[in-house]
Design a protein around this motif. Structure first.
Motif, short mmCIF file in Angstrom:
data_model
loop_
_atom_site.label_atom_id
_atom_site.label_comp_id
_atom_site.label_asym_id
_atom_site.label_seq_id
_atom_site.Cartn_x
_atom_site.Cartn_y
_atom_site.Cartn_z
N VAL A 37 37.55 5.96 21.77
CA VAL A 37 37.39 5.28 22.38
C VAL A 37 36.71 5.52 24.15
CG1 VAL A 37 39.08 3.66 23.81
CG2 VAL A 37 40.35 5.43 21.47
N ARG A 38 36.22 4.32 24.41
CA ARG A 38 35.47 4.50 25.47
C ARG A 38 36.23 3.58 26.71
NH1 ARG A 38 29.19 2.39 24.02
NH2 ARG A 38 30.81 0.50 23.04
N ILE A 39 36.26 4.14 27.66
CA ILE A 39 36.76 3.50 29.14
C ILE A 39 36.19 4.34 29.43
CG2 ILE A 39 39.03 3.76 30.64
CD1 ILE A 39 40.52 5.36 28.55
N PHE A 40 35.85 2.55 30.92
CA PHE A 40 34.68 2.49 32.40
C PHE A 40 35.70 2.52 33.42
CE2 PHE A 40 31.79 1.71 35.00
CZ PHE A 40 29.98 2.04 34.44
N ILE A 41 35.34 3.62 34.37
CA ILE A 41 35.95 3.93 35.86
C ILE A 41 34.76 2.76 36.81
CG2 ILE A 41 37.54 4.96 37.10
CD1 ILE A 41 37.64 7.38 35.39
N ALA A 42 35.28 2.09 36.92
CA ALA A 42 35.35 1.39 38.34
C ALA A 42 35.35 1.39 39.75
CB ALA A 42 34.17 -0.02 38.13
N PRO A 43 34.64 1.39 40.27
CA PRO A 43 35.03 1.26 41.51
C PRO A 43 35.44 -0.17 42.58
CG PRO A 43 32.60 1.28 42.41
CD PRO A 43 33.43 1.26 40.54
N PRO A 44 36.55 -0.51 43.03
CA PRO A 44 37.12 -1.51 42.96
C PRO A 44 36.32 -2.48 43.78
CG PRO A 44 37.76 -0.12 45.20
CD PRO A 44 37.14 0.71 43.89
N SER A 45 35.19 -1.96 44.98
CA SER A 45 33.62 -3.12 45.36
C SER A 45 32.86 -2.04 45.62
CB SER A 45 34.38 -3.71 46.97
OG SER A 45 34.28 -2.61 47.57
N TRP A 46 31.52 -2.51 45.19
CA TRP A 46 30.04 -2.12 45.91
C TRP A 46 30.28 -1.06 47.17
CZ3 TRP A 46 26.37 0.26 42.64
CH2 TRP A 46 25.31 -0.37 42.98
N GLN A 47 30.77 -1.88 48.08
CA GLN A 47 30.96 -0.88 49.27
C GLN A 47 31.65 0.02 49.58
OE1 GLN A 47 32.59 -4.19 52.31
NE2 GLN A 47 32.77 -2.53 53.48
N ALA A 48 32.92 -0.44 48.76
CA ALA A 48 33.79 1.40 48.45
C ALA A 48 33.27 2.29 47.64
CB ALA A 48 35.16 1.14 47.61
N LEU A 49 32.12 1.89 46.67
CA LEU A 49 31.52 3.40 46.14
C LEU A 49 30.27 3.90 47.67
CD1 LEU A 49 30.89 4.63 43.55
CD2 LEU A 49 28.79 2.75 43.17
N GLU A 50 29.65 2.52 47.65
CA GLU A 50 28.26 3.03 48.80
C GLU A 50 29.30 3.94 49.91
OE1 GLU A 50 25.36 1.00 50.96
OE2 GLU A 50 26.42 -0.90 49.40
N GLU A 51 30.28 3.87 50.65
CA GLU A 51 31.37 4.30 51.40
C GLU A 51 31.81 6.15 50.61
OE1 GLU A 51 34.25 1.97 52.84
OE2 GLU A 51 32.98 0.54 54.25
N ARG A 52 32.19 6.39 49.89
CA ARG A 52 32.78 7.15 49.23
C ARG A 52 31.24 8.39 49.18
NH1 ARG A 52 36.29 5.36 44.15
NH2 ARG A 52 38.23 3.95 45.08
#
Length: 197
Positions: free
Chosen positions: A117-132
């Motif tokens: 079973v494959r689960i993909f975890i994504a950021p809430p937004s592209w901006q949030a990923l950049e900030e993290r």
């Protein structure tokens, strides 16, 4: 006795997988984390069998020839892989096994074990990923950009996964993953077997 299932967790660097997984494993003795094998030397504080199964290149190559890995890859001059033996033993004991691997490794596992079973975890937004990625302060601006380029590629594979979890809060992400795991064990194929015993 139930047989465990294998769950793959993937997602781009900076999405918070480690934090989510740490929280997921709290108060769960029915879950097992798959410890990878590697040929790289241990870093200070790393324990063999806990952080990695440390091995040499010859032993790793022997394991490849014996088809002992669910997936493996060479990265920056070192080998990394997921040993089948550990995963299979945990599943036989009725434990679910979690593999934290990137999308290429996930494809290798699915090829050998279509029932994962494959689960993909994504950021809430592209901006949030950049900030993290930027706020971690562990990477140079160039390395952050490389990670973002790779994240774009990885996000394009997300629709090939079974589930898509958005990590806007750790609590919600963990709640969704727990719900996915429970739902996977409620499928008729598994439940009907109990009635036929």
């Amino acid at each position: 006795m139930y047989k465990g299932k294998t769950f793959i967790i993937s997602g781009p660097s900076g999405v918070g997988k480690s934090t989510v997984l740490k929280e997921l494993f709290q108060d769960r003795d029915d879950l097992c984390f798959s410890v990878s094998a590697t040929t790289r030397p241990p870093r200070p504080g790393e324990i063999n069998g806990v952080h990695y199964h440390f091995t040499d290149v010859d032993e790793f190559r022997k394991m490849i020839s014996e088809d002992a890995f669910l997936e493996y890859a060479e990265y920056v001059g070192n080998f990394y892989g997921t040993p089948k033996k550990f995963v299979d033993e945990a599943m036989e004991q009725g434990k679910d096994v979690v593999l934290d691997i990137e999308v290429q490794g996930a494809l290798q596992v699915v090829h050998k074990r279509p029932d994962v079973v494959r689960i993909f975890i994504a950021p809430p937004s592209w901006q949030a990923l950049e900030e993290r990625l930027t706020s971690r302060g562990t990477d140079s601006p160039e390395k952050v950009q490389k990670r973002l380029v790779r994240a774009k590629v990885e996000l394009q594979t997300a629709n090939t996964y079974d589930y898509f979890v958005i990590n806007d809060t750790v609590e919600r992400a963990v709640r969704e993953i727990n719900a996915i795991m429970l739902a996977e064990h409620c499928k008729p194929a598994e439940r009907m077997a109990i009635l036929s015993e």
